[in-house]
Enzyme design. Structure first.
Site: not given
Ligand SMILES: C[S@@+](CC[C@H](N)C(=O)[O-])C[C@H]1O[C@@H](n2cnc3c(N)ncnc32)[C@H](O)[C@@H]1O
Length: 479
Positions: A338, A437
């Site tokens: 990371y 997470y």
């Molecule tokens: C670290 S980011 C991961 C990358 C993100 N999907 C992006 O497009 O930037 C974390 C965000 O992704 C989404 N996310 C990740 N895992 C998820 C899950 N299991 N269910 C719903 N949303 C998720 C949420 O919006 C979260 O705040």
């Protein structure tokens, strides 16, 4: 004639653009976009609040272009957002729109009114007008979308290591250009990493031990000694006696006893984390630049960087972008570390509040707080939201296939170390990579499962519905 054919030699500077507010089709220049310049940008000779520019002039402002494309009425919400913009405070009655021409004045890229007499200066009362919106609604944005996509592909191709590809079979969007890829962490204000001189290596090991035989065979390796994970399987009878006595009495010196090596050093899983480390959250100490063993020592895995091909893809169920590997991954295989801005705990709290408590990009570097006698406030946090690497796109699952581990090269720095992702089971090519997470230590497994989302709300946290799809889903992220 409605506009000029733009010169591609001068490019609009992203920082000078407040917003792109509309688009149209110019029969000669192709797609054109209406720029509202930042206020400070207007001077005597550049008093031009809004001007139209072709896509060939927008190569440096893909970020603003992407923001505009994201508001387009592919969806009802996009349409509504544009309606709201129309009546925003910026659109006063005296706003003028020009067929703009780019120039460079005092080293600044500026928009000026075109001198071409064929190009009329357009004064209008309200922009963006209904007519302009109407026209935009029927005008494609293909060239702009291609520009944004080209820029993101350029950035992905500059990531060191095996290819990171891009796939979107869901919609027309591209990953955010507002995000900057970095190879090394950025140290924020008030953050100090121990100087390289403080690193100590395994001096009793032999040089070039890595050529087939490595530190794992030495009972003298200081790095392994520091990890202090005793390997009972490799103990000789007298060593086992000593070890059992230390365990019985709680006294004695474990130095010189064989230590558990973190990675397989031979066989089909060479380089993969051994089950002991995989199942526990014990920190991994890799050999370093001060060690005698040499660069091929089998304890050096994370420091060699990502070795697997990854793909950034748009998820089909509203989880944004996700990551999958293009190669088969073995259980215990290292994926990537990371990266982000390392900031103080106080700065992390400030960002959390400013960011509507969306804490999914923040990682606490607090593994050694207790053992080293630091308070939580003294520890650092990695923020990968704006600066980071491809791992910041890894989504959460309540039944994940990856896990994050603490990896250190400098055992004398308890505040700055690596967060490394490893596969916790064999993973097929193209299967999405996920981790939990809620980074629970062994033994914590049931701690938080029963937290009521309402309690979380009362505590100021905003629960996010989990869409991981697992039967073991806890329904909310971070709960
Ligand atoms: C670290 S980011 C991961 C990358 C993100 N999907 C992006 O497009 O930037 C974390 C965000 O992704 C989404 N996310 C990740 N895992 C998820 C899950 N299991 N269910 C719903 N949303 C998720 C949420 O919006 C979260 O705040």
């Amino acid at each position: 004639m409605r506009g000029q054919v733009p010169s591609a030699s001068i490019l609009v500077n992203n920082d000078h653009v407040e917003e792109i507010t509309c688009h149209r089709l110019n029969s000669q220049a192709g797609e054109e976009y209406l720029i509202r310049w930042v206020v400070s940008f207007r001077g005597d000779s550049t008093d031009i609040p809004h001007s139209w520019h072709g896509v060939s002039e927008l190569g440096n402002c893909g970020e603003k272009l992407q923001e505009y494309l994201d508001t387009l009425p592919q969806s009802a919400s996009g349409r509504q957002e544009r309606q709201n913009k129309k009546t925003s405070k910026h659109h006063r009655q005296d706003i003028k729109v020009y067929n703009g021409k780019l120039d460079v004045q005092n080293g600044m890229t500026v928009g000026i009114q075109s001198q071409n007499p064929d190009i009329p200066r357009v004064d209008i009362l309200h922009i963006v007008t209904d007519a302009m919106q109407e026209e935009a609604a029927h005008t494609k944005t293909t060239a702009a979308a291609a520009l944004v996509r080209k820029e993101i592909l350029r950035r992905l191709s500059s990531i060191p290591g095996p290819t990171v590809s891009l796939v979107n079979n869901v919609d027309d969007s591209s990953p955010p250009l507002s995000f900057t890829f970095i190879d090394e962490n950025i140290l924020g204000e008030g953050v100090y990493a121990a100087h390289v001189d403080t690193i100590t290596g395994c001096l009793k090991c032999k040089a070039h031990m890595g050529q087939g035989i490595g530190c794992e065979y030495s009972k003298l390796c200081d790095c392994l000694e520091y990890a202090a994970v005793n390997d009972t399987e490799r103990m000789l009878p007298e060593e086992r006696n000593r070890w059992e006595q230390i365990q019985r009495t709680g006294e004695g010196d474990t130095s010189g006893l064989p230590k558990k090596f973190p990675y397989y050093s031979s066989g089909p899983r060479v380089g993969c984390l051994v089950p002991f480390y995989l199942d526990r959250r014990h920190p991994i100490y890799e050999c370093n630049s001060k060690c005698n063993c040499g660069p091929n020592c089998k304890t050096r895995v994370v420091q060699h960087g990502r070795q697997v091909r990854l793909e950034l893809f748009k998820t089909a169920n509203n989880r944004g972008w996700g990551i999958r590997a293009k190669d088969r991954l073995r259980k215990g295989q290292f994926i990537d570390t990371y990266r982000g801005e390392i900031i103080t705990d106080a700065e992390a709290s400030r960002r959390e509040k400013g960011n509507n408590l969306k804490d999914s990009y923040l990682y606490s570097l607090d593994k050694f707080a207790d053992t080293c006698g630091f308070s939580q406030e003294e520890m650092y946090v990695v923020d990968g939201q704006f600066y980071g690497n491809i791992t910041r796109f890894i989504n959460h699952s309540c039944e994940p296939n990856c896990r994050q581990y603490v990896v250190a090269y400098n055992r004398h720095d308890p505040k700055v170390y690596e967060i490394a992702f490893f596969a916790t089971r064999d993973i097929a090519p193209d299967e999405e990579l996920t981790f939990d997470y809620l980074d629970k230590d062994e033994g914590d497994e049931d701690d938080d499962d029963q937290v009521d989302p309402d309690d979380r709300k009362k505590g100021g946290m905003k629960p996010t519905r989990c869409r991981c799809g697992s039967e073991k889903c806890r329904k909310y992220l971070w709960l």
